[in-house]
Write a protein that holds these residues in place. Structure first.
Motif, mmCIF file in Angstrom:
data_model
loop_
_atom_site.group_PDB
_atom_site.id
_atom_site.type_symbol
_atom_site.label_atom_id
_atom_site.label_comp_id
_atom_site.label_asym_id
_atom_site.label_seq_id
_atom_site.Cartn_x
_atom_site.Cartn_y
_atom_site.Cartn_z
ATOM 1 N N LEU A 8 12.637 -8.293 -3.495
ATOM 2 C CA LEU A 8 11.448 -8.170 -2.654
ATOM 3 C C LEU A 8 11.006 -9.494 -2.030
ATOM 4 C CD1 LEU A 8 9.470 -5.972 -1.624
ATOM 5 C CD2 LEU A 8 7.888 -6.720 -3.379
ATOM 6 N N GLN A 31 8.286 -2.827 -10.314
ATOM 7 C CA GLN A 31 7.353 -3.952 -10.449
ATOM 8 C C GLN A 31 7.826 -5.024 -11.434
ATOM 9 O OE1 GLN A 31 3.976 -4.055 -8.979
ATOM 10 N NE2 GLN A 31 3.313 -1.947 -8.863
ATOM 11 N N ALA A 80 6.114 3.306 1.062
ATOM 12 C CA ALA A 80 6.177 1.960 0.489
ATOM 13 C C ALA A 80 7.480 1.737 -0.258
ATOM 14 C CB ALA A 80 4.985 1.734 -0.439
ATOM 15 N N ASN A 109 9.939 -1.267 0.611
ATOM 16 C CA ASN A 109 10.219 -2.283 -0.403
ATOM 17 C C ASN A 109 11.722 -2.409 -0.657
ATOM 18 O OD1 ASN A 109 7.493 -2.752 -0.710
ATOM 19 N ND2 ASN A 109 7.272 -1.442 -2.504
ATOM 20 N N GLU A 111 -1.328 2.309 -0.899
ATOM 21 C CA GLU A 111 0.032 1.840 -1.219
ATOM 22 C C GLU A 111 0.840 1.448 0.023
ATOM 23 O OE1 GLU A 111 1.498 1.640 -4.281
ATOM 24 O OE2 GLU A 111 0.648 3.175 -5.584
ATOM 25 N N ALA A 114 2.891 -0.118 2.750
ATOM 26 C CA ALA A 114 3.412 -1.484 2.903
ATOM 27 C C ALA A 114 3.246 -1.957 4.341
ATOM 28 C CB ALA A 114 4.878 -1.524 2.482
ATOM 29 N N SER A 171 3.269 -0.718 -4.696
ATOM 30 C CA SER A 171 3.017 -1.975 -3.987
ATOM 31 C C SER A 171 1.880 -2.740 -4.651
ATOM 32 C CB SER A 171 2.656 -1.696 -2.520
ATOM 33 O OG SER A 171 3.762 -1.158 -1.841
ATOM 34 N N GLU A 206 0.905 -7.126 -1.901
ATOM 35 C CA GLU A 206 1.780 -7.165 -0.738
ATOM 36 C C GLU A 206 1.173 -7.957 0.416
ATOM 37 O OE1 GLU A 206 2.574 -4.970 3.195
ATOM 38 O OE2 GLU A 206 1.220 -4.116 1.716
#
Length: 533
Positions: A110, A246, A401, A405, A463, A465, A516, A519
């Motif tokens: 990421l 995550q 998202a 990602n 959420e 992105a 997310s 971000e």
């Protein structure tokens, strides 16, 4: 948060300087002790952006100190006023990417070193909005989490959620047991919080150079390396995917940016890698995510890609890319796909028929979808709509998202998934943003979801992105993301709907959720629209 007080005495002196020195020393000791001993359970419960972490009986979590795994020394207490300084970030500024024998760039999940350095420079310079977004990270209760004791989990091999509590001393390891929507919740919310904490702590270390944040992340990572044995229950595969999304981001950063000094805790990379292969990868590669709503499979693809990069496993990476390609095309509809959505792979073929596929996209809301067998509800799918748009926009943004990602991680590894599905991604994001921005004024688009979606349907885009999409397509590729035509809506007067969304929602806080987190801080660009600008 729960704190322990430390007592300190100072002798009264006639000399003012001695009195002042003693008072300052006492305040420093008390403050440091209070900060260091705050309990994660209470902190997370006060976080409005996170779910609570109830015990099995739903009572408040006891404020007992979590023991540190034997593989890691007890972390020091982060100072809440710590800011990056030239001295603390000098080593970070000197880091260079590493290319492995398998051809992976590290760190490369990421976020990468140039992106971290750019954000770090803005924070150091006190630039807006980076400074406010950094303070948002710094104030996060996730940064107060410590090594897990696993008492909120169940022993591995337990028959169900009513098993006795596990612990870090349990030789067989521990599992979370997660029912639908995490009911029951045996370690599930704790596991989610630990994943977010590792990522947040790794970012904080990357921005400040303060080793205390790396120590805390390592304590959590080593705890999972030693004791985590997977997630059970109907929601277990989704919790596994979210954890891989995550926690592995943070693990990758710690592995390639932090070097422990003498006597300092070291990340058990071998143990963590073994845990991923034994307890995470099998679920991501064998569970039939096609039976569930699309955000499940997309999160699994994102999590598997993260694991593949961390493990330097080219075969897993190729598998993740293939999963992403299939799931993305089945999730966002383009008019060029024809009169109905692309059928997803998996799900025991249950969505191969038109009625079943249409009802999936309509969240089973029409009466035609509630008969046995289901009958054709005559879905009129719209250009840019996604499989969960009729369900609610919160889940729809989670699926988007995960797509973005994973595309970002792939771009760091030389795979241009952004380019492959440029129209699908940009159209899907614009459709979601425009409906969310206009629904209260104009209602739902004409023919949307066969007219069965109520105005009370969830419209959260927490959420989404947004900054990643805007940076990649508008800024880096020069793509004009002008509003798309939506049935029943007048031509938009806003020539930049995604930019308007970012200016309104991503310049003062960086939401922390399932897919997310932080971000806006990690991907904000000076060329993006800002509030009032």
């Amino acid at each position: 948060m729960t704190h322990r007080s430390s007592a300190s005495t100072s002798q009264t002196s006639a000399a003012p300087l001695a009195i002042a020195t003693a008072i300052i020393l006492v305040l420093v000791i008390i403050g440091a002790t209070m900060i260091g001993n705050g309990q994660a359970g209470a902190a997370i419960a006060s976080d409005p952006s996170s779910s609570s972490t109830p015990t099995r009986t739903g009572t408040a979590q006891p404020s007992t100190t979590r023991p540190t795994p034997s593989t890691a020394a007890s972390p020091s207490s982060p100072t809440p006023t710590s800011l990056p300084t030239p001295a603390t970030i000098a080593r970070l500024d000197g880091l260079r990417p590493i290319t492995s024998a398998a051809g992976f760039t590290h760190p490369g999940v990421l976020v990468d070193l140039p992106g971290l350095a750019s954000t770090r420079a803005h924070i150091l310079a006190g630039d807006s909005p980076w400074t406010a977004l950094f303070h948002d990270l710094r104030a996060s209760p996730y940064l107060g989490r410590d090594a897990p004791d696993f008492t909120g989990f169940a022993p591995a091999g337990a028959a169900g959620p009513d098993a006795p509590p596990c612990s870090a001393a349990h030789s067989g390891g521990c599992v979370s047991y997660c029912g639908s929507f995490n009911v029951p919740d045996v370690g599930c919310s704790l596991q989610q919080s630990d994943g977010r904490a590792v990522y947040g702590l790794s970012l904080m270390y990357s921005y400040t150079g303060k080793s205390v944040y790396a120590h805390r992340a390592i304590a959590i990572l080593n705890g999972y390396a030693s004791h985590y044995r997977g997630s059970e229950g109907s929601n277990g595969p989704l919790i596994t995917a979210w954890m891989a999304e995550q926690m592995i981001r943070g693990a990758e950063l710690i592995r390639y940016t932090y070097t422990p000094g003498k006597g300092q805790p070291a990340f058990d990379v071998e143990g963590f890698s073994s845990m991923l292969r034994a307890s995470v990868v099998p679920t991501l590669t064998t569970f039939d995510y096609g039976r569930n709503n699309g955000n499940w499979k997309l999160s699994a693809a994102d999590g598997l890609m993260n694991a593949a990069v961390f493990l330097d496993d080219r075969g897993l990476y190729d598998q993740a890319v293939a999963m992403w390609r299939e799931a993305t095309r089945a999730y966002i509809h383009l008019s060029s796909d024809g009169g109905q959505p692309i059928t997803p792979v998996g799900g025991d073929g249950r969505f191969d028929s038109r009625p079943m596929l249409s009802c999936r996209w309509l969240a089973d809301k029409p009466s035609a979808c509630q008969t046995r067998p289901k009958t054709d509800p005559n879905l009129a799918v719209q250009h840019g709509q996604n499989q969960e748009s009729c369900r609610d926009f919160g889940h729809a943004s989670m699926g988007l998202a995960a797509i973005v990602n994973a595309a970002q991680t792939a771009s760091l590894q030389g795979t241009d998934l952004y380019g492959e599905e440029q129209e699908r991604i940009t159209t899907g994001v614009l459709y979601t943003v425009q409906v969310a921005q206009n629904q209260s004024r104009y209602g739902w688009p004409a023919g949307f979801c066969a007219g069965t979606t109520e105005p009370a349907n969830g419209m959260s885009l927490t959420e989404l992105a947004a900054t990643l999409v805007y940076r990649e397509y508008v800024i880096r590729r020069g793509i004009s993301m002008r509003p798309i035509a939506i049935p029943g809506y007048p031509a938009s007067s806003d020539a930049n709907p995604l930019g308007s969304f970012i200016a309104a929602h991503r310049t003062s806080s960086s939401p922390v959720r399932n897919v997310s987190s932080w971000e806006a801080l990690t991907f904000f660009d000076a060329r993006m629209p800002r509030r009032g600008g």
